[in-house]
Design an enzyme around this catalytic site. Structure first.
Site, mmCIF file in Angstrom:
data_model
loop_
_atom_site.group_PDB
_atom_site.id
_atom_site.type_symbol
_atom_site.label_atom_id
_atom_site.label_comp_id
_atom_site.label_asym_id
_atom_site.label_seq_id
_atom_site.Cartn_x
_atom_site.Cartn_y
_atom_site.Cartn_z
ATOM 1 N N ASP A 12 -29.406 -14.270 -22.630
ATOM 2 C CA ASP A 12 -29.587 -13.965 -24.049
ATOM 3 C C ASP A 12 -28.627 -14.818 -24.877
ATOM 4 O O ASP A 12 -27.591 -15.273 -24.379
ATOM 5 C CB ASP A 12 -29.321 -12.465 -24.253
ATOM 6 N N ASP A 14 -27.570 -14.441 -28.915
ATOM 7 C CA ASP A 14 -26.650 -13.757 -29.837
ATOM 8 C C ASP A 14 -26.005 -12.540 -29.189
ATOM 9 O O ASP A 14 -26.702 -11.645 -28.698
ATOM 10 C CB ASP A 14 -27.405 -13.313 -31.096
ATOM 11 N N ASP A 177 -26.783 -8.422 -23.526
ATOM 12 C CA ASP A 177 -25.774 -7.546 -24.140
ATOM 13 C C ASP A 177 -26.356 -6.263 -24.715
ATOM 14 O O ASP A 177 -25.632 -5.514 -25.386
ATOM 15 C CB ASP A 177 -25.031 -8.295 -25.249
#
Length: 226
Positions: A12, A14, A177
């Protein structure tokens, strides 16, 4: 985590690979200012991002116009979204930094011939501009961004990345995240490693393997290298 021969890492953007929060706060606040709307608390932006620009703009307006919610229309949401994206693209990497261990992870994966796929809901133009500004664009074998398929938590972008790499799900690992990353990985039948420093921090109850530094993924990935 299931037994596998790691041939690819899907990661991922951001909140995982990079911390873009300061630049995104600046962009959304500028968007509000350009529309003569009240600013919001910077600390709340972290809770509004991750589900696309439309929802970011809607949530921002709900706070900005908390005392005048009838002013919130689809047209105003779109105007804020457009202003945000234009400003963000022009200032894409003024305060953004790589997460701890990110460059070491990318270098190690590349040196060990493990394919790297970027998986992000971020719009394509913003994604490519950011990666090039950070000088990491060349590390990725595949990039699947927001306009390439259904957004996470759908597994669509992950499955398309595997298809492009010609690698089976059992031979890939996802690093993310958020719970959306975890759900997308689960639906794609891909093992998930999480980071504890993201925008919506995961806990040890959410994932089997949780990291404070992306380099912490390397011992496992190298031990399972296909």
């Amino acid at each position: 985590m299931k037994d596998c021969n790691v041939k690819a890492v899907l990661i991922d953007l951001d909140g995982t690979l990079v911390n873009t929060l300061p630049d995104r706060i600046a962009a959304i606040q500028h968007g509000l200012q350009s529309l003569d709307l009240p600013a919001i608390d910077d600390r709340n932006v972290q809770n509004y991002i991750g589900d696309g620009v439309w929802l970011l703009s809607k949530r921002t307006l709900q706070e900005s116009l908390v005392n005048d919610p009838n002013r919130i229309t689809d047209e105003l949401i779109q105007a804020l979204a457009d202003g945000y994206e234009a400003y963000y693209l022009a200032h894409i990497c003024e305060q953004t930094i790589l997460s701890k261990g990110a460059l070491a992870l990318l270098k190690a994966l590349k040196q060990n011939d493990i394919a790297i796929a970027l998986i992000t809901n971020k719009k394509n133009e913003l994604t490519y501009a950011l990666l090039k500004s950070l000088g990491i664009y060349e590390y990725f074998d595949v990039i699947m961004a927001g306009q390439d398929g259904a957004h996470k938590p759908s597994p669509d972008l992950l499955l398309k990345a595997l298809q492009a790499l010609k690698i089976e799900a059992k031979d890939a690992v996802m690093i993310g995240d958020s719970l959306d990353d975890r759900e997308a990985a689960k639906l794609a039948n891909i093992d998930m490693m999480g980071v504890a420093f993201g925008y919506r921090p995961l806990s040890k109850n959410d994932v089997q393997y949780l990291m404070d530094d992306l380099q912490e993924a390397l011992p496992y990935l190298m031990s399972k290298k296909g």
